[in-house]
Each structure stands twice: as structure tokens, then as C-alpha cells.
Design an enzyme around this catalytic site. Structure first.
Site, PDB file in Angstrom:
ATOM      1  N   ARG A  50      -7.491  13.246   6.212  1.00 27.59           N
ATOM      2  CA  ARG A  50      -7.164  11.873   5.802  1.00 27.59           C
ATOM      3  C   ARG A  50      -8.357  10.939   6.048  1.00 27.59           C
ATOM      4  O   ARG A  50      -8.687  10.103   5.216  1.00 27.59           O
ATOM      5  CB  ARG A  50      -5.928  11.407   6.580  1.00 27.59           C
ATOM      6  CG  ARG A  50      -5.619   9.923   6.516  1.00 27.59           C
ATOM      7  CD  ARG A  50      -5.098   9.482   5.167  1.00 27.59           C
ATOM      8  NE  ARG A  50      -4.647   8.092   5.197  1.00 27.59           N
ATOM      9  CZ  ARG A  50      -4.535   7.335   4.127  1.00 27.59           C
ATOM     10  NH1 ARG A  50      -4.811   7.810   2.936  1.00 27.59           N
ATOM     11  NH2 ARG A  50      -4.122   6.096   4.220  1.00 27.59           N
ATOM     12  N   ASP A  68       0.874  -1.160   0.000  1.00 31.33           N
ATOM     13  CA  ASP A  68       0.000   0.000   0.000  1.00 31.33           C
ATOM     14  C   ASP A  68       0.925   1.228   0.000  1.00 31.33           C
ATOM     15  O   ASP A  68       2.081   1.137   0.434  1.00 31.33           O
ATOM     16  CB  ASP A  68      -0.842  -0.045   1.283  1.00 31.33           C
ATOM     17  CG  ASP A  68      -1.554   1.253   1.531  1.00 31.33           C
ATOM     18  OD1 ASP A  68      -2.385   1.634   0.708  1.00 31.33           O
ATOM     19  OD2 ASP A  68      -1.265   1.895   2.566  1.00 31.33           O
ATOM     20  N   LEU A  69       0.422   2.342  -0.479  1.00 28.21           N
ATOM     21  CA  LEU A  69       1.307   3.514  -0.571  1.00 28.21           C
ATOM     22  C   LEU A  69       1.155   4.470   0.623  1.00 28.21           C
ATOM     23  O   LEU A  69       2.085   4.660   1.411  1.00 28.21           O
ATOM     24  CB  LEU A  69       1.042   4.233  -1.899  1.00 28.21           C
ATOM     25  CG  LEU A  69       1.991   5.361  -2.280  1.00 28.21           C
ATOM     26  CD1 LEU A  69       2.059   5.508  -3.797  1.00 28.21           C
ATOM     27  CD2 LEU A  69       1.554   6.685  -1.699  1.00 28.21           C
ATOM     28  N   TYR A  70      -0.056   5.047   0.754  1.00 29.40           N
ATOM     29  CA  TYR A  70      -0.241   6.119   1.748  1.00 29.40           C
ATOM     30  C   TYR A  70      -0.243   5.552   3.168  1.00 29.40           C
ATOM     31  O   TYR A  70      -1.068   4.704   3.493  1.00 29.40           O
ATOM     32  CB  TYR A  70      -1.543   6.876   1.479  1.00 29.40           C
ATOM     33  CG  TYR A  70      -1.569   7.523   0.116  1.00 29.40           C
ATOM     34  CD1 TYR A  70      -0.845   8.683  -0.132  1.00 29.40           C
ATOM     35  CD2 TYR A  70      -2.280   6.955  -0.927  1.00 29.40           C
ATOM     36  CE1 TYR A  70      -0.853   9.274  -1.387  1.00 29.40           C
ATOM     37  CE2 TYR A  70      -2.299   7.543  -2.186  1.00 29.40           C
ATOM     38  CZ  TYR A  70      -1.583   8.697  -2.405  1.00 29.40           C
ATOM     39  OH  TYR A  70      -1.591   9.276  -3.656  1.00 29.40           O
ATOM     40  N   SER A 121      -2.313   0.985  -5.046  1.00 27.06           N
ATOM     41  CA  SER A 121      -2.837   2.103  -4.264  1.00 27.06           C
ATOM     42  C   SER A 121      -4.184   2.585  -4.791  1.00 27.06           C
ATOM     43  O   SER A 121      -4.483   2.464  -5.980  1.00 27.06           O
ATOM     44  CB  SER A 121      -1.832   3.258  -4.316  1.00 27.06           C
ATOM     45  OG  SER A 121      -2.364   4.393  -3.671  1.00 27.06           O
ATOM     46  N   ASN A 122      -4.953   3.148  -3.864  1.00 30.01           N
ATOM     47  CA  ASN A 122      -6.185   3.841  -4.240  1.00 30.01           C
ATOM     48  C   ASN A 122      -5.867   5.159  -4.940  1.00 30.01           C
ATOM     49  O   ASN A 122      -6.756   5.790  -5.509  1.00 30.01           O
ATOM     50  CB  ASN A 122      -7.037   4.115  -2.992  1.00 30.01           C
ATOM     51  CG  ASN A 122      -7.871   2.898  -2.604  1.00 30.01           C
ATOM     52  OD1 ASN A 122      -7.963   1.935  -3.361  1.00 30.01           O
ATOM     53  ND2 ASN A 122      -8.476   2.945  -1.417  1.00 30.01           N
TER      54      ASN A 122
HETATM   55  C1  LAC Z   1      -3.518   3.606  -0.605  1.00 26.40           C
HETATM   56  C2  LAC Z   1      -4.114   4.284   0.587  1.00 26.40           C
HETATM   57  C3  LAC Z   1      -5.502   4.584   0.551  1.00 26.40           C
HETATM   58  O1  LAC Z   1      -4.239   2.874  -1.272  1.00 26.40           O
HETATM   59  O2  LAC Z   1      -3.535   4.002   1.756  1.00 26.40           O
HETATM   60  O3  LAC Z   1      -2.340   3.846  -0.910  1.00 26.40           O
END
Ligand code: LAC
Length: 223
Positions: A41, A10-12, A118-119
């Protein structure tokens, strides 16, 4: 040598620190930057889930701006459209957590394919990763843009399985977001939950396969 054919991040929040935008928020709302960025957030996430439940899709940047508009209204802050866009653009240059660059280098050395799912939109992911200079670490940068539904919908996780071309049981999914870790586990990935802040895990009928305090813990697990 890891047993996994791929590791999908996951990114964020997982690789990159979303609350680094708090500093910018603090300039607008002195002493309350953390409160503002946390509400922002939270709304950003809720809006992704709600849009998916409504059978709708909007790109992550638009959702980020909508969530900021809500946050300002709730906190009685009046921001010009220009400031709103400038603040939302902070999400394009957020910084990786401190241990992430070295951890990704060590994991890549094992020969395992690394990916991001990621979203965020493709543009957001590309921008964040390029800004941190980590683009060479990843074999795939995957955005839910391709399936037009947000995680934790199974179609979003299926995108990673398809692109990595490996059975889901051979792909380790790594997230610091308990709702995301739960969705990925429900889909059938083994899951490593990065619990940076000693939080409780969500009660969604799933448990992570592994728990680590940060990505150095993941290196110890895989290398
Ligand atoms: C993602 C977030 C939402 O998908 O954390 O990177």
C-alpha cells in the site's frame, strides 16, 4: 439537515478497508501478510505521487501491480505473473469498513449529494462499489483518470468541485488519509479526517476542519 451541498469521500482506507488484502498476502507469506500489504500500500501511494511529479500518468491498476512487484522483490518472494494479477485483483473486491453502509444510508437520507473521488481508475471504483452493493448511495463516482494526475494535486480536487457544481466551501471532503485530507484542505474544501487508528496528522501546513473516529462520527456531525 446538513449545511453541505455535497460530501465527497476518498475510497481506499476511508470507505473500504485496504488491509483486507492482508489475508491473501498471509497465505503467500505466512505470518507476514500485514507487513506485506502495508509495504504494498505504501509503495502504491508513493508511485502515484512520484508519477505525478514526473509529469506522467499510469492507471491505478498498473501502479498497484508495479507496487506489488517491488514488494515481492524487497521481501524476496517469487510470484508468478498469474498470482501477481490475482493478488492485485483483490483490490477490486475490497470490503467496506463495518459502519460504512449504515452511515452512507443515514447521510443520503439528509438529501445531500454523496460522491467518491479516488485515485483509483473508473474501472476499479465501479468494481469495488458494485461488489459492495453500495452504488445507489452515490450521485457521482469520480476517478482522477479524467484529469490524469493523482491526488493531492489540486486539479484532482477541482474535478469534484466541477462535477458537484457547488462552491468548494460547500463541499465536505472526507478522508482517512492525512496526505489526502491535507491536499483537500489546501484546495479549499472543509475536511473531515477519519482517524480510525489514532494516528498523528501529517505536518503539511494544514489541519482538518473536523476529526471523527469512523463514519458514525460523521453522521453525528452532519445529521
Ligand atoms: C483513493 C486512495 C488513494 O484515492 O486512498 O481512494
Amino acid at each position: 439537515m446538513t449545511r453541505f451541498k455535497g460530501i465527497v469521500f476518498d475510497l481506499y482506507g476511508t470507505l473500504y478497508d485496504v488491509h483486507s488484502v492482508a489475508r491473501r498476502c498471509d497465505a503467500l507469506l505466512p505470518g507476514r501478510g500485514h507487513e506485506m500489504s502495508a509495504l504494498w500500500r505504501q509503495k502504491q501511494l508513493e508511485y502515484t505521487w512520484l508519477r505525478s511529479l514526473m509529469g506522467e500518468y499510469a492507471p491505478f491498476e498498473a501502479i498497484t501491480e508495479d507496487a506489488l512487484r517491488y514488494t515481492c522483490a524487497q521481501l524476496k518472494l517469487s510470484l508468478s505473473e498469474q498470482t501477481l494479477t490475482a493478488l492485485s485483483d483483490e483490490y477490486l473486491t475490497i470490503q467496506p469498513h463495518a459502519e460504512v453502509p449504515a452511515a452512507l444510508a443515514a447521510l443520503q437520507q439528509t438529501g445531500v449529494a454523496l460522491a467518491i473521488l479516488s485515485n483509483g481508475s473508473a474501472r476499479s471504483i465501479d468494481s469495488v462499489v458494485a461488489h459492495s452493493g453500495l452504488q445507489d448511495r452515490f450521485a457521482h463516482l469520480l476517478s482522477v483518470d479524467e484529469v490524469r494526475v493523482f491526488k493531492p494535486h489540486p486539479l484532482a480536487y477541482a474535478l469534484a468541485e466541477t462535477k458537484l457544481d457547488a462552491p468548494r466551501g460547500d463541499i465536505l471532503f472526507v478522508s482517512s488519509n492525512p496526505w489526502d485530507a491535507s491536499g483537500a484542505r489546501r484546495f479549499g474544501f472543509p475536511v473531515c479526517w477519519v482517524n480510525r487508528s489514532g494516528n498523528a496528522f501529517d505536518e503539511l501546513g494544514q489541519k482538518p476542519t473536523h476529526v471523527v473516529p469512523d463514519l458514525s462520527g460523521l453522521v453525528a456531525l452532519c445529521c
